[in-house]
Enzyme design. Structure first.
Site, PDB file in Angstrom:
ATOM      1  CD  GLU A 259      -2.886  -0.972   1.973  1.00  0.00           C
ATOM      2  OE1 GLU A 259      -3.346  -0.582   3.599  1.00  0.00           O
ATOM      3  OE2 GLU A 259      -3.887  -2.115   2.310  1.00  0.00           O
ATOM      4  CG  HIS A 277      -5.866   0.527   4.436  1.00  0.00           C
ATOM      5  ND1 HIS A 277      -4.973   0.300   4.545  1.00  0.00           N
ATOM      6  CD2 HIS A 277      -6.934   0.541   4.932  1.00  0.00           C
ATOM      7  CE1 HIS A 277      -5.243  -0.777   5.681  1.00  0.00           C
ATOM      8  NE2 HIS A 277      -6.823   0.156   6.498  1.00  0.00           N
TER       9      HIS A 277
HETATM   10  P1  NAD Z   1     -11.100  -8.920  16.239  1.00  0.00           P
HETATM   11  O1  NAD Z   1      -9.811  -9.529  16.585  1.00  0.00           O
HETATM   12  O2  NAD Z   1     -12.203  -8.072  16.744  1.00  0.00           O
HETATM   13  O3  NAD Z   1     -12.252  -9.508  15.156  1.00  0.00           O
HETATM   14  C1  NAD Z   1     -10.966 -10.670  14.571  1.00  0.00           C
HETATM   15  C2  NAD Z   1     -10.982 -12.633  14.427  1.00  0.00           C
HETATM   16  O4  NAD Z   1     -10.742 -13.544  14.052  1.00  0.00           O
HETATM   17  C3  NAD Z   1     -11.805 -12.997  16.275  1.00  0.00           C
HETATM   18  O5  NAD Z   1     -12.167 -13.673  16.473  1.00  0.00           O
HETATM   19  C4  NAD Z   1      -9.999 -14.348  15.761  1.00  0.00           C
HETATM   20  O6  NAD Z   1     -10.471 -15.176  17.160  1.00  0.00           O
HETATM   21  C5  NAD Z   1     -10.008 -14.750  14.632  1.00  0.00           C
HETATM   22  N1  NAD Z   1      -8.876 -15.051  14.507  1.00  0.00           N
HETATM   23  C6  NAD Z   1      -7.812 -14.737  14.395  1.00  0.00           C
HETATM   24  N2  NAD Z   1      -6.668 -15.765  13.670  1.00  0.00           N
HETATM   25  C7  NAD Z   1      -7.874 -16.297  13.095  1.00  0.00           C
HETATM   26  C8  NAD Z   1      -7.307 -17.647  12.490  1.00  0.00           C
HETATM   27  N3  NAD Z   1      -6.099 -17.999  12.195  1.00  0.00           N
HETATM   28  N4  NAD Z   1      -8.199 -17.664  11.668  1.00  0.00           N
HETATM   29  C9  NAD Z   1      -9.415 -17.800  11.353  1.00  0.00           C
HETATM   30  N5  NAD Z   1      -9.772 -16.914  12.813  1.00  0.00           N
HETATM   31  C10 NAD Z   1      -8.983 -16.020  12.734  1.00  0.00           C
HETATM   32  O7  NAD Z   1     -10.796  -8.022  15.410  1.00  0.00           O
HETATM   33  P2  NAD Z   1     -11.521  -6.690  14.251  1.00  0.00           P
HETATM   34  O8  NAD Z   1     -11.928  -5.537  15.238  1.00  0.00           O
HETATM   35  O9  NAD Z   1     -13.291  -7.803  13.180  1.00  0.00           O
HETATM   36  O10 NAD Z   1     -10.433  -6.467  12.898  1.00  0.00           O
HETATM   37  C11 NAD Z   1     -10.375  -7.817  12.119  1.00  0.00           C
HETATM   38  C12 NAD Z   1      -9.611  -7.377  10.992  1.00  0.00           C
HETATM   39  O11 NAD Z   1      -9.783  -5.802  10.195  1.00  0.00           O
HETATM   40  C13 NAD Z   1      -8.544  -6.828  11.063  1.00  0.00           C
HETATM   41  O12 NAD Z   1      -7.524  -7.263  10.699  1.00  0.00           O
HETATM   42  C14 NAD Z   1      -7.918  -5.264  11.263  1.00  0.00           C
HETATM   43  O13 NAD Z   1      -6.463  -4.937  10.688  1.00  0.00           O
HETATM   44  C15 NAD Z   1      -9.407  -4.677   9.919  1.00  0.00           C
HETATM   45  N6  NAD Z   1      -9.302  -4.088   9.873  1.00  0.00           N
HETATM   46  C16 NAD Z   1      -9.160  -3.359   8.474  1.00  0.00           C
HETATM   47  C17 NAD Z   1      -9.964  -2.037   8.326  1.00  0.00           C
HETATM   48  C18 NAD Z   1      -9.646  -1.360   7.056  1.00  0.00           C
HETATM   49  O14 NAD Z   1      -9.462   0.407   6.781  1.00  0.00           O
HETATM   50  N7  NAD Z   1      -9.829  -1.437   5.989  1.00  0.00           N
HETATM   51  C19 NAD Z   1     -10.348  -0.446   9.408  1.00  0.00           C
HETATM   52  C20 NAD Z   1     -10.537  -2.019  11.233  1.00  0.00           C
HETATM   53  C21 NAD Z   1      -9.924  -3.351  10.989  1.00  0.00           C
END
Ligand code: NAD
Length: 300
Positions: A259, A277
């Site tokens: 990115e 993003h």
């Molecule tokens: P979260 O921690 O609430 O949820 C993540 C889930 O993934 C958890 O339930 C965890 O148990 C599960 N997990 C972890 N490793 C795993 C694996 N190997 N296989 C299956 N499940 C697995 O996080 P969230 O707040 O829901 O965020 C999720 C993602 O979104 C993150 O990667 C975060 O960086 C991304 N995000 C992106 C943006 C964006 O602007 N696009 C903004 C915020 C968050």
């Protein structure tokens, strides 16, 4: 306290911090200047543009810096373990943007299902391709597979259920009492085999990308795939192959291996709906992020 805000922050939150007597400096620093700059502050607030690496922490050792706050969820732009080992705490604002990211994932699902992105693009080129884009699919009645059923995954799951979708989720951690008639935990292989739409919501996972050739081969033909998690969770070459062969009908992407995104073959693919993003980039999410940052600083 002296607070450095490097990548911007909600105006109301800035005013609140200043009203409480903190000195807040808004300034972006190039990587080679960052280490020296952060020495003079008690708290540094970053979003995703500023990368706080081990060399910056080394430069800040023994200074007044006590806390780095990531306004957002993913802390992969900060060497967290190294900072904490050196007495600098790292916090994020995990809940503030969940709804916004889930809504963007839903937008990409709809965009891919109805060619919203490419149809608008070709209209601006003077074309009227009613036939080409008149082959949409509905979301209602279809199965959505959510990989990573955490805050964002669950928010998307609830929205999808509201649209009449059946939700299957794969997660290494199961929340008790969440399953119902239209939401079930399944294995990864079951999810790949059953889903008409797949949306990825795990944290950044090190090592081999979760969405690779092997897992794409296990997906339904004509699946729509969305990634708003982290770019390194997807093998972009395998995704492109899937799009070119028609295995994947459409891909909605907000995050990329590199990115700003440079994979032109992927970005220019007619069946890709892409955004730079911006998952958390809504007025509401930024306001909530600002409020969470203020409460973290107030609780110091
Ligand atoms: P979260 O921690 O609430 O949820 C993540 C889930 O993934 C958890 O339930 C965890 O148990 C599960 N997990 C972890 N490793 C795993 C694996 N190997 N296989 C299956 N499940 C697995 O996080 P969230 O707040 O829901 O965020 C999720 C993602 O979104 C993150 O990667 C975060 O960086 C991304 N995000 C992106 C943006 C964006 O602007 N696009 C903004 C915020 C968050």
């Amino acid at each position: 306290m002296r607070i450095l805000v490097t990548d911007g922050m909600d105006k109301t939150a800035l005013e609140t911090l200043r009203a409480k007597g903190h000195e807040v400096v808004e300034q972006f620093y190039a990587p080679e200047e960052l280490g020296e700059a952060i020495r003079d502050f008690d708290v540094v607030v970053v979003r995703s543009a500023t990368k706080v690496r081990a060399n910056h922490i080394d430069a800040a050792k023994g200074s007044r810096l006590k806390l780095i706050i990531r306004g957002g969820v993913g802390v992969d732009n900060i060497d967290v373990a190294y900072a904490e080992a050196n007495g600098i705490a790292v916090k994020n604002t995990p809940r503030a943007s969940s709804n916004s990211v889930a809504e963007l994932a839903l937008a990409h699902m709809l965009s891919c299902a109805r060619f919203v992105s490419i149809a608008g693009h070709t209209m601006r080129e003077g074309k009227w391709e009613k036939k080409a884009y008149g082959k949409g699919v509905e979301l209602g009645g279809k199965t959505l597979g959510v990989i990573g059923y955490g805050r964002i995954g669950q928010a998307l799951g609830r929205m999808a259920q509201g649209l009449g979708m059946n939700v299957v989720a794969y997660d290494i951690f199961h929340v008790e009492g969440i399953e119902c008639e239209t939401m079930h935990y399944v294995t990864m292989d079951e999810l790949l085999a059953q889903s008409d739409f797949i949306s990825l919501h795990t944290p950044a996972i090190d090592g081999k990308p979760l969405i690779n050739r092997e897992n794409i081969a296990k997906m339904k033909d004509g699946v729509i795939f969305v990634n708003t998690s982290r770019g390194n969770n997807v093998d972009e070459e395998a995704l492109l192959e899937g799009l070119n062969s028609g295995k994947i009908r459409g891909a909605g992407l907000d995050v990329y291996a590199e990115e700003p995104a440079k994979n032109e073959a992927l970005l220019n693919h007619p069946n890709v709906s892409c955004t730079p993003h911006i998952g958390a980039a809504t007025k509401e999410a930024q306001k909530r992020i600002g409020q969470e940052i203020v409460s973290i600083i107030e609780s110091m």
